[in-house]
Scaffold this motif. Structure first.
Motif, PDB file in Angstrom:
ATOM      1  N   THR A   1       1.491  -7.906   0.030  1.00 20.43           N
ATOM      2  CA  THR A   1       2.147  -6.602   0.152  1.00 20.43           C
ATOM      3  C   THR A   1       2.341  -5.926  -1.201  1.00 20.43           C
ATOM      4  O   THR A   1       2.201  -4.715  -1.306  1.00 20.43           O
ATOM      5  CB  THR A   1       3.501  -6.726   0.882  1.00 20.43           C
ATOM      6  OG1 THR A   1       4.303  -7.682   0.208  1.00 20.43           O
ATOM      7  CG2 THR A   1       3.301  -7.145   2.327  1.00 20.43           C
ATOM      8  N   LYS A   2       2.657  -6.699  -2.225  1.00 22.64           N
ATOM      9  CA  LYS A   2       2.810  -6.117  -3.560  1.00 22.64           C
ATOM     10  C   LYS A   2       1.454  -6.018  -4.229  1.00 22.64           C
ATOM     11  O   LYS A   2       0.614  -6.906  -4.082  1.00 22.64           O
ATOM     12  CB  LYS A   2       3.733  -6.985  -4.414  1.00 22.64           C
ATOM     13  CG  LYS A   2       5.148  -7.037  -3.933  1.00 22.64           C
ATOM     14  CD  LYS A   2       5.970  -7.930  -4.838  1.00 22.64           C
ATOM     15  CE  LYS A   2       7.377  -8.097  -4.299  1.00 22.64           C
ATOM     16  NZ  LYS A   2       8.110  -9.118  -5.058  1.00 22.64           N
ATOM     17  N   LYS A   3       1.258  -4.956  -4.995  1.00 23.85           N
ATOM     18  CA  LYS A   3      -0.006  -4.775  -5.712  1.00 23.85           C
ATOM     19  C   LYS A   3      -0.278  -5.953  -6.640  1.00 23.85           C
ATOM     20  O   LYS A   3      -1.410  -6.417  -6.745  1.00 23.85           O
ATOM     21  CB  LYS A   3       0.010  -3.465  -6.490  1.00 23.85           C
ATOM     22  CG  LYS A   3      -1.312  -3.177  -7.199  1.00 23.85           C
ATOM     23  CD  LYS A   3      -1.305  -1.858  -7.898  1.00 23.85           C
ATOM     24  CE  LYS A   3      -2.551  -1.483  -8.628  1.00 23.85           C
ATOM     25  NZ  LYS A   3      -3.531  -2.456  -8.972  1.00 23.85           N
TER      26      LYS A   3
ATOM     27  N   LYS B 170      -7.937  -2.339   7.071  1.00 22.67           N
ATOM     28  CA  LYS B 170      -7.029  -1.984   5.979  1.00 22.67           C
ATOM     29  C   LYS B 170      -7.246  -2.925   4.788  1.00 22.67           C
ATOM     30  O   LYS B 170      -7.361  -2.478   3.641  1.00 22.67           O
ATOM     31  CB  LYS B 170      -5.583  -2.058   6.465  1.00 22.67           C
ATOM     32  CG  LYS B 170      -4.558  -1.736   5.418  1.00 22.67           C
ATOM     33  CD  LYS B 170      -3.148  -1.897   5.991  1.00 22.67           C
ATOM     34  CE  LYS B 170      -2.106  -1.801   4.890  1.00 22.67           C
ATOM     35  NZ  LYS B 170      -0.756  -2.087   5.382  1.00 22.67           N
TER      36      LYS B 170
ATOM     37  N   THR C 214      -5.368 -11.047   9.977  1.00 22.22           N
ATOM     38  CA  THR C 214      -4.765 -10.433   8.790  1.00 22.22           C
ATOM     39  C   THR C 214      -4.812 -11.343   7.569  1.00 22.22           C
ATOM     40  O   THR C 214      -3.888 -11.368   6.770  1.00 22.22           O
ATOM     41  CB  THR C 214      -3.300 -10.052   9.081  1.00 22.22           C
ATOM     42  OG1 THR C 214      -2.574 -11.244   9.404  1.00 22.22           O
ATOM     43  CG2 THR C 214      -3.195  -9.049  10.206  1.00 22.22           C
TER      44      THR C 214
ATOM     45  N   GLU D 233      -1.879 -11.579   4.955  1.00 20.84           N
ATOM     46  CA  GLU D 233      -1.537 -10.220   4.533  1.00 20.84           C
ATOM     47  C   GLU D 233      -0.075 -10.115   4.084  1.00 20.84           C
ATOM     48  O   GLU D 233       0.252  -9.312   3.211  1.00 20.84           O
ATOM     49  CB  GLU D 233      -1.812  -9.260   5.697  1.00 20.84           C
ATOM     50  CG  GLU D 233      -1.657  -7.812   5.362  1.00 20.84           C
ATOM     51  CD  GLU D 233      -2.056  -6.917   6.512  1.00 20.84           C
ATOM     52  OE1 GLU D 233      -2.655  -5.861   6.231  1.00 20.84           O
ATOM     53  OE2 GLU D 233      -1.782  -7.262   7.683  1.00 20.84           O
ATOM     54  N   THR D 234       0.801 -10.948   4.639  1.00 20.62           N
ATOM     55  CA  THR D 234       2.214 -10.920   4.248  1.00 20.62           C
ATOM     56  C   THR D 234       2.407 -11.318   2.788  1.00 20.62           C
ATOM     57  O   THR D 234       3.416 -10.972   2.189  1.00 20.62           O
ATOM     58  CB  THR D 234       3.060 -11.846   5.146  1.00 20.62           C
ATOM     59  OG1 THR D 234       2.572 -13.191   5.023  1.00 20.62           O
ATOM     60  CG2 THR D 234       3.012 -11.408   6.600  1.00 20.62           C
TER      61      THR D 234
ATOM     62  N   ARG E  15      -8.869  -2.159   1.033  1.00 15.84           N
ATOM     63  CA  ARG E  15      -8.183  -2.523  -0.220  1.00 15.84           C
ATOM     64  C   ARG E  15      -9.111  -3.327  -1.126  1.00 15.84           C
ATOM     65  O   ARG E  15      -9.139  -3.122  -2.345  1.00 15.84           O
ATOM     66  CB  ARG E  15      -6.922  -3.328   0.074  1.00 15.84           C
ATOM     67  CG  ARG E  15      -5.780  -2.510   0.626  1.00 15.84           C
ATOM     68  CD  ARG E  15      -4.572  -3.362   0.914  1.00 15.84           C
ATOM     69  NE  ARG E  15      -3.887  -3.745  -0.339  1.00 15.84           N
ATOM     70  CZ  ARG E  15      -2.905  -4.632  -0.394  1.00 15.84           C
ATOM     71  NH1 ARG E  15      -2.476  -5.237   0.702  1.00 15.84           N
ATOM     72  NH2 ARG E  15      -2.339  -4.928  -1.544  1.00 15.84           N
TER      73      ARG E  15
ATOM     74  N   GLU F  15       0.566  -9.065  -6.249  1.00 17.42           N
ATOM     75  CA  GLU F  15       0.110 -10.216  -5.455  1.00 17.42           C
ATOM     76  C   GLU F  15      -1.362 -10.045  -5.071  1.00 17.42           C
ATOM     77  O   GLU F  15      -2.166 -10.963  -5.215  1.00 17.42           O
ATOM     78  CB  GLU F  15       0.951 -10.354  -4.178  1.00 17.42           C
ATOM     79  CG  GLU F  15       2.396 -10.669  -4.423  1.00 17.42           C
ATOM     80  CD  GLU F  15       3.263 -10.491  -3.191  1.00 17.42           C
ATOM     81  OE1 GLU F  15       4.297 -11.171  -3.124  1.00 17.42           O
ATOM     82  OE2 GLU F  15       2.928  -9.681  -2.303  1.00 17.42           O
ATOM     83  N   PHE F  16      -1.693  -8.871  -4.582  1.00 18.27           N
ATOM     84  CA  PHE F  16      -3.075  -8.582  -4.190  1.00 18.27           C
ATOM     85  C   PHE F  16      -4.004  -8.711  -5.395  1.00 18.27           C
ATOM     86  O   PHE F  16      -5.047  -9.363  -5.321  1.00 18.27           O
ATOM     87  CB  PHE F  16      -3.146  -7.171  -3.586  1.00 18.27           C
ATOM     88  CG  PHE F  16      -4.520  -6.784  -3.129  1.00 18.27           C
ATOM     89  CD1 PHE F  16      -5.031  -7.270  -1.938  1.00 18.27           C
ATOM     90  CD2 PHE F  16      -5.296  -5.929  -3.887  1.00 18.27           C
ATOM     91  CE1 PHE F  16      -6.300  -6.908  -1.509  1.00 18.27           C
ATOM     92  CE2 PHE F  16      -6.565  -5.558  -3.471  1.00 18.27           C
ATOM     93  CZ  PHE F  16      -7.062  -6.055  -2.278  1.00 18.27           C
TER      94      PHE F  16
END
Length: 113
Positions: free
Chosen positions: A88-90, A6, A46, A84-85, A10, A92-93
């Motif tokens: 979660t928000k776009k 996943k 993750t 990964e925690t 992304r 942040e990524f």
């Protein structure tokens, strides 16, 4: 434990318009090389490993869900793990992708063997 497909997907989507992207198995995970330089890796579990450079390291390691990359018992300034925690928000990524890509432009390539 295998890396997260996943997260890998992304990252692939985020790098779709980046020039010269190559995927390489490394560190028990999958690294995304940009212009022949390590940029972002999906590691076991993750987390992603981001190459952000030493100037961003102190600020980045204070963010929630991060930890320094440790090699040989010492923190590798310029490399950080992000759980990964904390992705979660776009926004942040995107922060980690953009920070890694920005450093990639000035990063030195590893010497070829």
């Amino acid at each position: 434990m295998k890396y997260s497909e996943k997260l890998a997907n992304r990252i692939r989507e985020a790098l779709v318009n980046a020039p010269n992207v190559e995927e390489k198995p490394m560190f028990g995970g999958l690294c995304f090389m940009v212009d022949d330089k390590m940029c972002i890796c999906c590691t076991r579990g993750t987390e992603i490993m981001c190459r952000i450079g030493p100037d961003e390291f102190n600020k980045a390691v204070e963010k929630p869900g991060t930890r320094p990359m440790v090699h040989g018992g010492r923190a590798m300034k310029g490399y950080i793990y992000v759980d990964e925690t904390a992705l979660t928000k776009k926004s942040e990524f995107d922060y980690w992708i953009n920070t890694s890509l920005a450093y990639n432009k000035i990063a030195k390539s590893s010497k070829k063997k």
